[in-house]
Design a protein around this motif. Structure first.
Motif, PDB file in Angstrom:
ATOM      1  N   GLU A 198       7.476  -4.127  -1.836  1.00 54.94           N
ATOM      2  CA  GLU A 198       7.664  -5.328  -1.392  1.00 54.94           C
ATOM      3  C   GLU A 198       8.934  -5.928   0.183  1.00 54.94           C
ATOM      4  OE1 GLU A 198       6.720  -9.142  -1.354  1.00 54.94           O
ATOM      5  OE2 GLU A 198       5.128  -7.604  -1.470  1.00 54.94           O
ATOM      6  N   ALA A 199      10.110  -5.192  -0.270  1.00 55.47           N
ATOM      7  CA  ALA A 199      10.690  -5.885   0.323  1.00 55.47           C
ATOM      8  C   ALA A 199      11.257  -4.966   2.105  1.00 55.47           C
ATOM      9  CB  ALA A 199      12.098  -5.424  -0.296  1.00 55.47           C
ATOM     10  N   LEU A 200      10.511  -4.084   1.737  1.00 56.90           N
ATOM     11  CA  LEU A 200      10.166  -3.726   3.290  1.00 56.90           C
ATOM     12  C   LEU A 200       8.922  -4.601   3.543  1.00 56.90           C
ATOM     13  CD1 LEU A 200      11.241  -0.911   5.224  1.00 56.90           C
ATOM     14  CD2 LEU A 200       8.937  -0.359   4.539  1.00 56.90           C
ATOM     15  N   ARG A 201       8.348  -5.255   3.157  1.00 61.81           N
ATOM     16  CA  ARG A 201       7.268  -5.046   3.906  1.00 61.81           C
ATOM     17  C   ARG A 201       7.407  -7.349   4.839  1.00 61.81           C
ATOM     18  NH1 ARG A 201       3.342  -9.839   3.169  1.00 61.81           N
ATOM     19  NH2 ARG A 201       5.269 -10.718   0.783  1.00 61.81           N
ATOM     20  N   GLN A 202       8.523  -7.555   3.163  1.00 60.83           N
ATOM     21  CA  GLN A 202       9.139  -9.349   3.948  1.00 60.83           C
ATOM     22  C   GLN A 202       9.475  -8.763   4.682  1.00 60.83           C
ATOM     23  OE1 GLN A 202       9.959 -11.565   0.286  1.00 60.83           O
ATOM     24  NE2 GLN A 202       8.455 -10.625  -1.344  1.00 60.83           N
ATOM     25  N   ALA A 203      10.164  -8.054   4.834  1.00 61.40           N
ATOM     26  CA  ALA A 203      11.482  -8.068   5.773  1.00 61.40           C
ATOM     27  C   ALA A 203      11.159  -7.827   7.819  1.00 61.40           C
ATOM     28  CB  ALA A 203      12.758  -6.661   5.964  1.00 61.40           C
ATOM     29  N   SER A 204       9.443  -6.787   7.056  1.00 63.42           N
ATOM     30  CA  SER A 204       8.696  -6.191   8.467  1.00 63.42           C
ATOM     31  C   SER A 204       8.961  -7.436   9.688  1.00 63.42           C
ATOM     32  CB  SER A 204       8.178  -5.735   8.484  1.00 63.42           C
ATOM     33  OG  SER A 204       6.824  -6.778   7.601  1.00 63.42           O
ATOM     34  N   PRO A 205       8.907  -7.244  11.530  1.00 69.08           N
ATOM     35  CA  PRO A 205       8.430  -8.443  11.875  1.00 69.08           C
ATOM     36  C   PRO A 205       6.534  -9.344  11.396  1.00 69.08           C
ATOM     37  CG  PRO A 205       8.673  -6.250  12.749  1.00 69.08           C
ATOM     38  CD  PRO A 205       8.340  -5.917  11.448  1.00 69.08           C
ATOM     39  N   ASN A 206       5.813  -7.955  10.423  1.00 73.15           N
ATOM     40  CA  ASN A 206       4.285  -9.061  10.775  1.00 73.15           C
ATOM     41  C   ASN A 206       3.952  -8.180   9.421  1.00 73.15           C
ATOM     42  OD1 ASN A 206       3.607  -9.469  13.601  1.00 73.15           O
ATOM     43  ND2 ASN A 206       3.734  -7.312  13.329  1.00 73.15           N
ATOM     44  N   PRO A 207       5.200  -9.220   8.501  1.00 77.53           N
ATOM     45  CA  PRO A 207       4.708  -8.876   7.206  1.00 77.53           C
ATOM     46  C   PRO A 207       3.322  -9.517   6.498  1.00 77.53           C
ATOM     47  CG  PRO A 207       5.903 -11.181   6.690  1.00 77.53           C
ATOM     48  CD  PRO A 207       6.053 -10.354   8.416  1.00 77.53           C
ATOM     49  N   ASP A 208       2.355 -10.332   6.973  1.00 78.56           N
ATOM     50  CA  ASP A 208       1.444 -10.943   6.486  1.00 78.56           C
ATOM     51  C   ASP A 208       0.267  -9.840   7.046  1.00 78.56           C
ATOM     52  OD1 ASP A 208       2.251 -13.666   5.650  1.00 78.56           O
ATOM     53  OD2 ASP A 208       1.810 -14.918   7.461  1.00 78.56           O
ATOM     54  N   GLN A 209       0.672  -8.938   7.254  1.00 80.27           N
ATOM     55  CA  GLN A 209      -0.826  -7.861   7.886  1.00 80.27           C
ATOM     56  C   GLN A 209      -0.191  -6.636   7.926  1.00 80.27           C
ATOM     57  OE1 GLN A 209       0.035  -6.590  12.143  1.00 80.27           O
ATOM     58  NE2 GLN A 209      -0.186  -9.145  12.808  1.00 80.27           N
ATOM     59  N   LEU A 210       0.857  -6.675   6.192  1.00 74.77           N
ATOM     60  CA  LEU A 210       0.987  -5.414   5.371  1.00 74.77           C
ATOM     61  C   LEU A 210       0.801  -5.829   4.013  1.00 74.77           C
ATOM     62  CD1 LEU A 210       3.835  -4.181   6.554  1.00 74.77           C
ATOM     63  CD2 LEU A 210       2.034  -3.260   7.717  1.00 74.77           C
ATOM     64  N   THR A 211       0.555  -5.289   2.490  1.00 75.23           N
ATOM     65  CA  THR A 211      -0.408  -5.789   1.843  1.00 75.23           C
ATOM     66  C   THR A 211       0.403  -4.136   0.788  1.00 75.23           C
ATOM     67  OG1 THR A 211      -1.768  -6.610   1.735  1.00 75.23           O
ATOM     68  CG2 THR A 211      -1.859  -6.527  -0.384  1.00 75.23           C
ATOM     69  N   VAL A 212       0.897  -4.783  -0.529  1.00 75.79           N
ATOM     70  CA  VAL A 212       1.348  -4.479  -1.918  1.00 75.79           C
ATOM     71  C   VAL A 212       0.218  -3.636  -2.519  1.00 75.79           C
ATOM     72  CG1 VAL A 212       3.202  -2.863  -3.034  1.00 75.79           C
ATOM     73  CG2 VAL A 212       4.139  -4.064  -1.141  1.00 75.79           C
ATOM     74  N   ILE A 213      -0.713  -2.217  -2.105  1.00 77.01           N
ATOM     75  CA  ILE A 213      -1.656  -2.456  -3.371  1.00 77.01           C
ATOM     76  C   ILE A 213      -0.884  -0.656  -4.607  1.00 77.01           C
ATOM     77  CG2 ILE A 213      -3.283  -2.620  -2.026  1.00 77.01           C
ATOM     78  CD1 ILE A 213      -3.635  -0.046  -1.626  1.00 77.01           C
ATOM     79  N   PRO A 214      -1.963  -0.513  -5.375  1.00 77.30           N
ATOM     80  CA  PRO A 214      -2.518  -1.430  -5.930  1.00 77.30           C
ATOM     81  C   PRO A 214      -1.759  -3.040  -6.943  1.00 77.30           C
ATOM     82  CG  PRO A 214      -2.606   0.253  -7.790  1.00 77.30           C
ATOM     83  CD  PRO A 214      -1.756   0.948  -5.934  1.00 77.30           C
ATOM     84  N   ARG A 215      -1.932  -3.436  -7.565  1.00 75.92           N
ATOM     85  CA  ARG A 215      -1.846  -4.796  -8.074  1.00 75.92           C
ATOM     86  C   ARG A 215      -0.945  -4.357  -9.042  1.00 75.92           C
ATOM     87  NH1 ARG A 215      -1.805 -10.315  -8.663  1.00 75.92           N
ATOM     88  NH2 ARG A 215      -1.220 -10.100 -11.063  1.00 75.92           N
ATOM     89  N   ASN A 216      -1.617  -3.129 -10.449  1.00 72.94           N
ATOM     90  CA  ASN A 216      -0.350  -2.548 -11.367  1.00 72.94           C
ATOM     91  C   ASN A 216      -0.409  -0.682 -10.021  1.00 72.94           C
ATOM     92  OD1 ASN A 216      -1.382  -4.874 -12.880  1.00 72.94           O
ATOM     93  ND2 ASN A 216      -3.356  -4.370 -13.874  1.00 72.94           N
ATOM     94  N   PRO A 217       0.979  -0.687 -10.670  1.00 71.33           N
ATOM     95  CA  PRO A 217       1.850   0.126 -10.293  1.00 71.33           C
ATOM     96  C   PRO A 217       1.230   1.945 -10.751  1.00 71.33           C
ATOM     97  CG  PRO A 217       3.445  -0.783 -10.831  1.00 71.33           C
ATOM     98  CD  PRO A 217       1.976  -1.578 -11.172  1.00 71.33           C
ATOM     99  N   TYR A 218       0.534   2.978 -10.670  1.00 71.39           N
ATOM    100  CA  TYR A 218       0.149   4.233 -10.435  1.00 71.39           C
ATOM    101  C   TYR A 218       1.003   4.576 -11.837  1.00 71.39           C
ATOM    102  CZ  TYR A 218      -2.062   4.863  -6.343  1.00 71.39           C
ATOM    103  OH  TYR A 218      -3.498   3.916  -5.274  1.00 71.39           O
ATOM    104  N   ASP A 219       2.089   4.230 -11.957  1.00 73.66           N
ATOM    105  CA  ASP A 219       3.373   4.445 -12.384  1.00 73.66           C
ATOM    106  C   ASP A 219       4.221   3.493 -13.195  1.00 73.66           C
ATOM    107  OD1 ASP A 219       5.378   5.403 -10.925  1.00 73.66           O
ATOM    108  OD2 ASP A 219       4.333   7.222 -11.365  1.00 73.66           O
ATOM    109  N   GLU A 220       4.706   3.802 -14.260  1.00 73.59           N
ATOM    110  CA  GLU A 220       5.826   2.624 -14.139  1.00 73.59           C
ATOM    111  C   GLU A 220       7.509   4.140 -14.418  1.00 73.59           C
ATOM    112  OE1 GLU A 220       5.321   0.593 -18.157  1.00 73.59           O
ATOM    113  OE2 GLU A 220       4.271  -0.705 -17.630  1.00 73.59           O
ATOM    114  N   GLN A 221       8.195   2.975 -13.334  1.00 74.38           N
ATOM    115  CA  GLN A 221       9.792   3.858 -13.262  1.00 74.38           C
ATOM    116  C   GLN A 221      10.633   2.548 -13.545  1.00 74.38           C
ATOM    117  OE1 GLN A 221       9.694   5.084  -9.389  1.00 74.38           O
ATOM    118  NE2 GLN A 221       7.822   6.107  -9.546  1.00 74.38           N
ATOM    119  N   THR A 222      11.883   3.189 -14.677  1.00 77.89           N
ATOM    120  CA  THR A 222      12.850   1.727 -14.834  1.00 77.89           C
ATOM    121  C   THR A 222      14.010   2.705 -13.637  1.00 77.89           C
ATOM    122  OG1 THR A 222      11.649   1.564 -16.986  1.00 77.89           O
ATOM    123  CG2 THR A 222      14.710   1.841 -16.914  1.00 77.89           C
TER     124      THR A 222
END
Length: 293
Positions: A198-222
């Motif tokens: 998400e940080a990479l997406r927001q800092a990219s030149p065209n953030p609206d053309q990218l999406t982070v999926i799926p809504r719920n992560p495949y696993d949880e990491q702390t």
């Protein structure tokens, strides 16, 4: 004949094993060394935005660096002396080894808790939760070949290879190279921690053309800090600092809330939905409290 050659092979192996581990086993505890020298060596990465990275002047910065500064203030008060933070560069490949060997005193970046790694180092209490997700282009229809960019040796690579075995996996050196590969249509998705994507997406030149999926992560990491083995007192100081910070955010303590919002608030570096993070803070504090009692 040299007497060493007369010894059974197993005795010789054990003899050299003791020699090799003696230095590690008798390393001076971090707290003692800080008391004497006033130096705290922190491992820092340049590629874990917004947790640890280099600013435009090449100086280490990030959410985790701010947490380290809170620790520094606590230690200065406790030890009644000034402490200098010394930064030592680490990368994805060597970061765990330098902690294990005691070459750095603390690593607070985007390192996830791992039971196998906990055999060789101490972990602090967790201070952020994320999970493996994918960064994709909105215009990609995902044809017959689903190409996923992965960074070898990461838990993300292991996760997607288990869950998406049908895909073609492309090794990449880092997330920045992954973003370029995604933009140039060499891969269809980039696997990493959701917050980092998400940080990479927001800092990219065209953030609206990218999406982070799926809504719920495949696993949880702390995310947690790593500490060289044999430093229980230092671990306790780190844990107290992190727990008090998280409680301060929950209690809307101005100093702690300002630090949190600087990175993840509505006008922060990487604005995110804060509720899942606050829920994680509550769970962590409740669990740690139960374990203490």
């Amino acid at each position: 004949m040299n007497r060493l050659y007369r010894l059974p092979a197993i005795v010789i192996v054990m003899f050299f094993a003791v020699l090799l581990t003696a230095g590690v086993g008798h390393a001076q505890p971090v707290i003692d060394r800080m008391t004497q020298q006033g130096v705290l060596t922190i491992g820092v990465r340049a590629d874990a935005f917004p947790f640890t990275y280099l600013d435009t002047q090449g100086q280490p910065t990030g959410f985790s660096i701010d947490l380290v500064n809170l620790l520094k203030a606590r230690l200065e008060d406790k030890l009644e002396r000034s402490i200098q933070i010394k930064f030592a560069p680490v990368n994805t490949t060597d970061r765990y080894e330098v902690v294990k060997q005691g070459k750095i005193d603390l690593l607070c970046d985007s390192s996830s808790f791992s039971r196998s790694r906990a055999m060789d180092a101490l972990y602090s209490t967790g201070y952020f939760q994320t999970g493996t997700q994918l960064l994709v282009r909105n215009d990609d229809n995902f044809g017959n070949q689903f190409r996923i960019g992965v960074i070898p040796g990461t838990t993300n690579a292991d996760s997607v290879k288990r869950r998406l075995a049908f895909a073609e996996f492309v090794n990449l050196p880092n997330r920045e190279a992954g973003l370029k590969a995604l933009e140039n249509n060499r891969i269809d998705a980039l696997a990493s921690d959701g917050i980092l994507l998400e940080a990479l997406r927001q800092a990219s030149p065209n953030p609206d053309q990218l999406t982070v999926i799926p809504r719920n992560p495949y696993d949880e990491q702390t995310y947690a800090c790593l500490i060289p083995p044999g430093n229980d007192r230092f671990q306790a100081a780190v844990n107290t600092t992190l727990t008090e910070f998280m409680q301060g955010v929950l209690d809307s303590n101005p100093e702690d809330l300002t630090l949190f919002d600087r990175w993840f608030g509505e006008s922060g570096v990487v604005p995110i939905d804060r509720e899942p993070v606050l829920a994680f803070f509550r769970r962590t504090i409740s669990r740690d409290s139960a374990q203490t009692n």
